[in-house]
Motif scaffolding. Structure first.
Motif, mmCIF file in Angstrom:
data_model
loop_
_atom_site.group_PDB
_atom_site.id
_atom_site.type_symbol
_atom_site.label_atom_id
_atom_site.label_comp_id
_atom_site.label_asym_id
_atom_site.label_seq_id
_atom_site.Cartn_x
_atom_site.Cartn_y
_atom_site.Cartn_z
ATOM 1 N N GLU A 24 2.414 9.706 -5.914
ATOM 2 C CA GLU A 24 3.218 11.043 -5.226
ATOM 3 C C GLU A 24 3.922 11.520 -6.529
ATOM 4 O O GLU A 24 4.970 12.645 -5.795
ATOM 5 N N GLY A 25 5.376 10.117 -6.989
ATOM 6 C CA GLY A 25 6.200 10.471 -7.700
ATOM 7 C C GLY A 25 7.700 9.950 -6.708
ATOM 8 O O GLY A 25 8.724 10.961 -7.139
ATOM 9 N N ASN A 26 7.688 9.636 -5.675
ATOM 10 C CA ASN A 26 8.382 9.480 -4.552
ATOM 11 C C ASN A 26 9.315 8.044 -5.372
ATOM 12 O O ASN A 26 9.218 7.590 -4.274
ATOM 13 N N GLN A 84 12.372 7.520 -4.470
ATOM 14 C CA GLN A 84 13.440 7.437 -3.855
ATOM 15 C C GLN A 84 12.878 6.029 -3.010
ATOM 16 O O GLN A 84 12.996 5.243 -1.294
ATOM 17 N N LEU A 85 12.114 6.532 -1.929
ATOM 18 C CA LEU A 85 10.419 6.069 -0.865
ATOM 19 C C LEU A 85 10.442 4.920 -1.656
ATOM 20 O O LEU A 85 10.451 3.763 -1.256
ATOM 21 N N CYS A 86 10.325 4.921 -2.815
ATOM 22 C CA CYS A 86 9.510 3.202 -3.464
ATOM 23 C C CYS A 86 10.324 2.148 -3.455
ATOM 24 O O CYS A 86 10.364 1.289 -3.260
ATOM 25 N N GLN A 87 11.856 2.603 -3.443
ATOM 26 C CA GLN A 87 12.639 1.797 -3.395
ATOM 27 C C GLN A 87 12.666 1.304 -2.466
ATOM 28 O O GLN A 87 13.337 -0.044 -2.162
ATOM 29 N N THR A 88 13.061 2.321 -1.466
ATOM 30 C CA THR A 88 13.359 1.547 -0.108
ATOM 31 C C THR A 88 12.867 0.804 0.551
ATOM 32 O O THR A 88 12.504 -0.514 1.503
ATOM 33 N N LEU A 89 11.180 1.605 -0.071
ATOM 34 C CA LEU A 89 9.429 0.365 0.590
ATOM 35 C C LEU A 89 10.237 -1.301 0.030
ATOM 36 O O LEU A 89 9.736 -2.239 0.492
ATOM 37 N N ALA A 90 10.259 -1.133 -1.522
ATOM 38 C CA ALA A 90 10.214 -2.551 -2.271
ATOM 39 C C ALA A 90 11.461 -2.863 -1.619
ATOM 40 O O ALA A 90 11.200 -4.174 -1.129
ATOM 41 N N ILE A 107 1.138 -0.788 -0.136
ATOM 42 C CA ILE A 107 0.162 0.169 -0.128
ATOM 43 C C ILE A 107 1.247 1.408 0.008
ATOM 44 O O ILE A 107 0.619 2.052 -0.746
ATOM 45 N N GLN A 108 1.956 0.902 1.113
ATOM 46 C CA GLN A 108 2.753 2.432 1.246
ATOM 47 C C GLN A 108 3.274 2.090 -0.390
ATOM 48 O O GLN A 108 3.939 3.374 -0.884
ATOM 49 N N ILE A 109 4.097 1.148 -0.851
ATOM 50 C CA ILE A 109 4.765 1.669 -2.437
ATOM 51 C C ILE A 109 3.920 1.876 -2.947
ATOM 52 O O ILE A 109 3.847 3.061 -4.317
ATOM 53 N N LYS A 110 2.560 2.489 -3.544
ATOM 54 C CA LYS A 110 1.733 2.758 -4.509
ATOM 55 C C LYS A 110 1.257 3.989 -4.403
ATOM 56 O O LYS A 110 1.184 4.660 -5.557
#
Length: 199
Positions: free
Chosen positions: A39-41, A43-49, A31-34
């Motif tokens: 939001e176009g973030n 870096q956050l997507c990579q960390t959460l992934a 859910i957080q990655i989506k």
């Protein structure tokens, strides 16, 4: 074995609980990655992934651990069954050994032979006693009883004849010396009565 089974079940529950927690965390990370992607973030997507990948590896490890715990539980039950079987066989072997120690074929055979011998002797003695008693009762007793009955009848007949003879009229001199008084019972009648008593 009961303690071991209880510990295995507890470990299995702990592993299942950990796997469920990891699955919940996976769903939250997805859910957080989506959300971060919307939001176009990047870096956050990579960390959460990266965290999601680690969680999935952990979940895979918990699945493997759970499978191993299940296998250990199955092996424990098999060992427990084999142990009970071994105890039963040991008890049976002990019982058979005690029975074999008590059984003495030669002594049993001698006892059976002695029993058969004494049984035959008892039967022979019983037959001898029975034959002796039958001989005494059939021969001596019957003859004595028959003789007593005949003597009694003869006595009764003799007494009756004597009484009749005493009361019979004396021969008349006028009839001459050739006339005689007759008894009530003739010889043939007496013989017929004796024959009826002996029948």
């Amino acid at each position: 074995m009961r303690t071991q089974n209880r510990e295995i079940r507890r470990a299995q529950r702990d592993v299942d609980k950990s796997r469920n927690d990891i699955e919940k965390q996976e769903k939250q990370l997805e859910i957080q990655i989506k959300k971060a992607a919307k939001e176009g973030n990047k870096q956050l997507c990579q960390t959460l992934a990266k965290q999601l990948v680690q969680l999935r590896k952990s979940r895979t490890r918990t699945v493997a651990v759970g499978a191993n715990i299940g296998a250990i539980g199955s092996k424990s039950k098999i060992i427990q069954a084999n142990n009970k079987m071994a105890e039963a066989m040991a008890n049976t072997t002990k019982t058979m050994s005690e029975m074999n120690a008590q059984l003495k074929p030669q002594q049993m055979m001698k006892t059976m032979q002695d029993f058969e011998k004494e049984n035959q002797m008892m039967s022979m003695k019983e037959e001898m006693i029975e034959d002796t008693l039958n001989g005494i009762l059939d021969e001596s007793g019957d003859e004595e009883e028959q003789d007593a009955v005949v003597a009694q009848v003869l006595d009764e007949i003799g007494i009756e004849i004597t009484g009749k003879m005493a009361s019979a009229p004396t021969p008349s001199r006028e009839l001459g010396s050739t006339s005689t008084a007759k008894s009530k019972f003739s010889d043939s009648e007496i013989e017929a009565q004796l024959a009826k008593l002996k029948m």
